[in-house]
Motif scaffolding. Structure first.
Motif, mmCIF file in Angstrom:
data_model
loop_
_atom_site.group_PDB
_atom_site.id
_atom_site.type_symbol
_atom_site.label_atom_id
_atom_site.label_comp_id
_atom_site.label_asym_id
_atom_site.label_seq_id
_atom_site.Cartn_x
_atom_site.Cartn_y
_atom_site.Cartn_z
ATOM 1 N N GLY A 222 31.173 15.093 27.692
ATOM 2 C CA GLY A 222 31.485 15.572 29.037
ATOM 3 C C GLY A 222 30.780 16.882 29.338
ATOM 4 N N GLY A 223 30.725 17.794 28.354
ATOM 5 C CA GLY A 223 30.021 19.058 28.519
ATOM 6 C C GLY A 223 28.535 18.859 28.704
ATOM 7 N N LEU A 224 27.937 17.949 27.932
ATOM 8 C CA LEU A 224 26.510 17.653 28.092
ATOM 9 C C LEU A 224 26.207 17.211 29.523
ATOM 10 N N LYS A 225 27.031 16.315 30.049
ATOM 11 C CA LYS A 225 26.792 15.796 31.402
ATOM 12 C C LYS A 225 26.894 16.905 32.444
ATOM 13 N N LYS A 226 27.920 17.751 32.322
ATOM 14 C CA LYS A 226 28.115 18.809 33.313
ATOM 15 C C LYS A 226 26.994 19.854 33.258
ATOM 16 N N LEU A 227 26.415 20.069 32.077
ATOM 17 C CA LEU A 227 25.333 21.048 31.932
ATOM 18 C C LEU A 227 23.953 20.417 32.104
ATOM 19 N N ARG A 228 23.921 19.110 32.429
ATOM 20 C CA ARG A 228 22.661 18.388 32.644
ATOM 21 C C ARG A 228 21.779 18.437 31.399
ATOM 22 N N MET A 229 22.403 18.252 30.263
ATOM 23 C CA MET A 229 21.684 18.155 29.001
ATOM 24 C C MET A 229 21.686 16.707 28.531
ATOM 25 N N THR A 230 20.651 16.343 27.795
ATOM 26 C CA THR A 230 20.574 15.003 27.230
ATOM 27 C C THR A 230 20.186 15.095 25.762
ATOM 28 N N ILE A 231 20.720 14.175 24.969
ATOM 29 C CA ILE A 231 20.349 14.084 23.564
ATOM 30 C C ILE A 231 20.009 12.621 23.268
ATOM 31 N N PRO A 232 19.162 12.368 22.291
ATOM 32 C CA PRO A 232 18.744 10.987 22.004
ATOM 33 C C PRO A 232 19.741 10.247 21.114
ATOM 34 N N LEU A 233 21.036 10.478 21.351
ATOM 35 C CA LEU A 233 22.083 9.895 20.522
ATOM 36 C C LEU A 233 23.249 9.465 21.402
ATOM 37 N N ASP A 234 23.899 8.366 21.039
ATOM 38 C CA ASP A 234 25.147 7.997 21.689
ATOM 39 C C ASP A 234 26.317 8.476 20.838
ATOM 40 N N ARG A 235 27.527 8.158 21.254
ATOM 41 C CA ARG A 235 28.716 8.621 20.532
ATOM 42 C C ARG A 235 28.694 8.181 19.068
ATOM 43 N N GLY B 133 26.140 7.479 17.245
ATOM 44 C CA GLY B 133 25.110 8.217 16.516
ATOM 45 C C GLY B 133 25.564 9.607 16.127
ATOM 46 N N VAL B 134 26.226 10.298 17.048
ATOM 47 C CA VAL B 134 26.747 11.631 16.735
ATOM 48 C C VAL B 134 27.826 11.534 15.667
ATOM 49 N N ALA B 135 28.732 10.570 15.800
ATOM 50 C CA ALA B 135 29.802 10.402 14.810
ATOM 51 C C ALA B 135 29.223 10.151 13.422
ATOM 52 N N HIS C 251 32.932 18.252 1.122
ATOM 53 C CA HIS C 251 34.177 18.940 1.486
ATOM 54 C C HIS C 251 35.251 17.935 1.899
ATOM 55 N N ARG C 252 36.446 18.098 1.352
ATOM 56 C CA ARG C 252 37.599 17.287 1.754
ATOM 57 C C ARG C 252 38.365 17.945 2.897
ATOM 58 N N ALA C 253 38.174 19.232 3.066
ATOM 59 C CA ALA C 253 38.726 19.980 4.199
ATOM 60 C C ALA C 253 37.562 20.742 4.817
ATOM 61 N N ALA C 254 37.230 20.419 6.055
ATOM 62 C CA ALA C 254 36.001 20.957 6.636
ATOM 63 C C ALA C 254 36.166 21.307 8.101
ATOM 64 N N TYR C 255 35.390 22.284 8.509
ATOM 65 C CA TYR C 255 35.202 22.661 9.912
ATOM 66 C C TYR C 255 33.861 22.058 10.306
ATOM 67 N N VAL C 256 33.870 21.167 11.284
ATOM 68 C CA VAL C 256 32.683 20.383 11.611
ATOM 69 C C VAL C 256 32.312 20.639 13.074
ATOM 70 N N GLU C 257 31.071 20.979 13.301
ATOM 71 C CA GLU C 257 30.645 21.321 14.667
ATOM 72 C C GLU C 257 29.451 20.481 15.088
ATOM 73 N N MET C 258 29.494 20.029 16.341
ATOM 74 C CA MET C 258 28.361 19.395 17.006
ATOM 75 C C MET C 258 27.969 20.296 18.166
#
Length: 319
Positions: free
Chosen positions: A80-93, A95-97, A109-116
């Protein structure tokens, strides 16, 4: 006296072929430009709009006991943020997952902070037109971290309410998770100067808004409230609404004045970085009797129980 520089006395420094980074980083794995790298090797250009202009969006999800918690909701918000900021990436959901799974699995890591995240990127000509920049997707996984440490989770956080005002939604849509943190950082320093551990800032009407990376809730006569205006609609905030619906607890988003927060029966904050975390001191005065409240403890317990529920979480593929 001449101000000229003698080139023989002050020769030009040599030009390094590669950057040598002397800094230390958490143990983890990053994804950048199609490559999985140690955190120490994940770099962006100083010309990236994300660095120069904070022109970026991101989302964070955590892994607990080897399971992602509510990953789908975090992906929803990121795209949703990508769309509002008019950004595009060559991946779908999907692919990112997959990339997020790989970062965690490769880190072990079994306990992790994960950022995209996605920055506006760079322009080959250093153009000032954002349409000329090539958007850049990145991701990483590092050890899980919390706003509150173990001691603070037990006895409650000490919070100060700063007079700093959060960026109004007419300027930046708070539903777009972003790195515009100078108002929050100034609030943090206000809190530190007053002997507190973290901060809350105000909305443009002088009501309580949010803190650096977290939402806030108050409990009065068994009913919960959280600020409605000018705040990030946090995933953990939403999770509290879902937990309250299951438990039959009344909860609403509404204006929360500074005075109302101070006189509440209970106060807690919510974040992917820590979950549901109690607050027992505000501006140097105890919240109610100064102990973690019963509803807060109840929600904290069920929140972590949900991390094992397949309806709320999904396993990391480690092999």
């Amino acid at each position: 006296m001449s101000n000229s520089i003698d080139p023989q006395a002050n020769p030009l420094p040599s030009l390094a072929a590669h950057h040598m980074d002397p800094h230390s980083y958490p143990d983890g794995v990053a994804f950048l430009d199609g490559q999985y790298l140690p955190m120490s090797q994940a770099k962006i250009s100083v010309l990236d709009w994300g660095f120069l202009h904070s022109d970026a969006t991101y989302d964070t999800v955590h892994v607990w006991n080897g399971r992602f918690f509510r990953l789908d909701l975090h992906l929803d918000r990121f795209f949703g943020g990508l769309k509002k900021l008019r950004m595009t990436i060559p991946l779908d959901r999907e692919g990112v997952a997959e990339i997020l799974h790989n970062c965690v699995a490769l880190s072990g890591h079994r306990a992790a902070y994960v950022e995209m995240l996605c920055t506006r990127g760079t322009s080959p000509t250093f153009s000032r037109d954002p349409r000329d920049a090539v958007n850049r997707f990145m991701a990483f996984a590092v050890p899980f971290g919390s706003v509150a440490n173990a001691e603070q989770l037990q006895r409650g956080l000490h919070v100060a309410i700063s007079d700093k005002v959060r960026i109004p939604p007419a300027s930046v849509d708070p539903a777009i998770k972003n790195y515009h943190w100078l108002d929050l950082v100034r609030g943090l320093y206000d809190a530190y100067d007053r002997g507190a551990e973290t901060a809350l800032v105000l909305d443009f009407n002088g009501n309580v808004a949010e803190g650096p990376g977290f939402n806030v809730f108050c409990v009065d006569d068994g009913r919960l409230s959280t600020p409605a205006v000018g705040v990030l609609p946090g995933i953990t905030r939403r999770t509290v609404f879902d937990l309250c619906a299951e438990a039959g607890l009344a909860v609403k988003a509404a204006d929360v004045s500074v005075a109302a927060l101070r006189r509440s029966d209970e106060v807690f904050i919510t974040s992917t970085a820590g979950g549901i975390m109690p607050v027992t001191v505000i501006d140097g005065a105890p919240v109610a009797d100064g102990n973690v409240g019963a509803i807060t403890r109840r929600l904290m317990a069920v929140y972590w129980q949900k991390h094992e529920d397949p309806a709320w979480s999904s396993p990391v593929r480690y092999s």
